[in-house]
Enzyme design. Structure first.
Site, PDB file in Angstrom:
ATOM      1  N   GLY A 116     -20.873  -1.339   0.738  1.00 58.16           N
ATOM      2  CA  GLY A 116     -19.875  -2.321   0.637  1.00 58.16           C
ATOM      3  C   GLY A 116     -19.657  -2.433  -1.263  1.00 58.16           C
ATOM      4  O   GLY A 116     -20.128  -3.483  -1.107  1.00 58.16           O
ATOM      5  N   HIS A 157      -8.426   4.166  -1.163  1.00 56.39           N
ATOM      6  CA  HIS A 157      -9.114   5.453  -0.846  1.00 56.39           C
ATOM      7  C   HIS A 157      -9.462   5.844  -1.843  1.00 56.39           C
ATOM      8  O   HIS A 157      -8.575   5.754  -2.912  1.00 56.39           O
ATOM      9  CB  HIS A 157      -7.553   5.971  -0.095  1.00 56.39           C
ATOM     10  N   ASP A 187      -0.997   0.454   7.307  1.00 54.22           N
ATOM     11  CA  ASP A 187       0.621   1.069   9.046  1.00 54.22           C
ATOM     12  C   ASP A 187      -0.680   1.156   9.525  1.00 54.22           C
ATOM     13  O   ASP A 187      -1.850   1.954   9.917  1.00 54.22           O
ATOM     14  CB  ASP A 187       1.472   1.670   8.282  1.00 54.22           C
TER      15      ASP A 187
HETATM   16  C1  GRF Z   1     -15.083   4.291  -1.448  1.00 51.13           C
HETATM   17  O1  GRF Z   1     -15.278   5.390  -1.852  1.00 51.13           O
HETATM   18  C2  GRF Z   1     -13.804   3.431  -0.553  1.00 51.13           C
HETATM   19  O2  GRF Z   1     -12.539   4.548  -1.701  1.00 51.13           O
HETATM   20  C3  GRF Z   1     -13.448   4.582   0.688  1.00 51.13           C
HETATM   21  O3  GRF Z   1     -14.830   4.634   0.862  1.00 51.13           O
HETATM   22  C4  GRF Z   1     -15.688   4.277   0.057  1.00 51.13           C
HETATM   23  C5  GRF Z   1     -16.674   3.382   0.893  1.00 51.13           C
HETATM   24  O4  GRF Z   1     -17.414   3.115  -0.300  1.00 51.13           O
HETATM   25  N1  GRF Z   1     -12.711   4.453   1.820  1.00 51.13           N
HETATM   26  P1  GRF Z   1     -18.907   1.334  -0.795  1.00 51.13           P
HETATM   27  O5  GRF Z   1     -19.053   1.147   1.197  1.00 51.13           O
HETATM   28  O6  GRF Z   1     -17.130   0.047  -0.974  1.00 51.13           O
HETATM   29  O7  GRF Z   1     -19.692   1.547  -1.636  1.00 51.13           O
END
Ligand code: GRF
Length: 194
Positions: free
Chosen positions: A12, A110, A142
């Site tokens: 999170g 991402h 999407d």
């Molecule tokens: C992050 O690296 C995000 O880009 C990916 O999942 C990870 C989540 O990390 N989708 P967090 O739970 O926000 O610390």
């Protein structure tokens, strides 16, 4: 007030970056109206509760179909009436039905420079490919995997000796900067629609 919903499955830290952005005014005139997790043990959900935000644990129990599970999530989201739904480490694929219920209103972060490396273990894949740079992308969701229109990207170098952990940490630092900015852009874009 612009209404944000968050979907998360784990740590999170990106949710915290958004919540801090709301609290500090970096994301002005906004409130977090729901934090939903498919994982009741997600540290991010505990943080949401500590911060007094509406936190919902909605696990996919054994025998529950994907459609029923997502229907439960959908009811919570619909009741919260979000302007924007922010995926923050949400580890499930969003069904086309949910994407279509909130057209252009779901965003994701991402840890790669999309369209390079959609999917999982992307930092390791970038290192193994011998890439010199990586980064993070915030994009609209999407019906594909990590494939929607890009809102913002941030690049970071891949340094000699980097491991999946060191590169992930360098990218994550930038994720926390870029996500609030991208949410502001998406909120502006959503509210400008006819
Ligand atoms: C992050 O690296 C995000 O880009 C990916 O999942 C990870 C989540 O990390 N989708 P967090 O739970 O926000 O610390």
């Amino acid at each position: 007030m612009r209404r944000l919903a968050i979907l998360l499955s784990g740590r999170g830290s990106n949710f915290v970056a958004l919540a801090d952005g709301v609290d500090s005014g970096k994301i002005p005139d906004a409130e977090i109206v729901a934090v939903v997790s498919d994982n009741p043990e997600a540290p991010g959900l505990a943080i949401a509760r500590e911060r007094g935000l509406p936190a919902h644990a909605l696990p996919r129990e054994s025998g529950m179909t994907r459609a029923v599970h997502e229907g439960r999530i959908r009811r919570v989201l619909d009741a919260a009436k979000p302007d924007l739904i922010c995926l923050a480490g949400y580890m499930r694929i969003i069904s086309p039905e949910l994407v279509e219920a909130y057209p252009g209103r779901i965003v994701n972060i991402h840890p790669s420079l999309l369209p390079k490396y959609p999917g999982l273990h992307v930092q390791r894949r970038a290192i193994e490919a011998g890439d010199q740079e990586s980064g993070c992308t915030v994009h609209y969701v999407d019906v594909g995997i990590d494939s929607g229109p890009i809102i913002l990207q941030k690049r970071v170098p891949i340094l000699p000796g980097d491991t999946e952990e060191t590169l992930s940490a360098r990218i994550l630092e930038q994720e926390h900067v870029v996500y609030p900015d991208a949410v502001n852009m998406a909120l502006a874009e959503v509210s400008s629609r006819p």
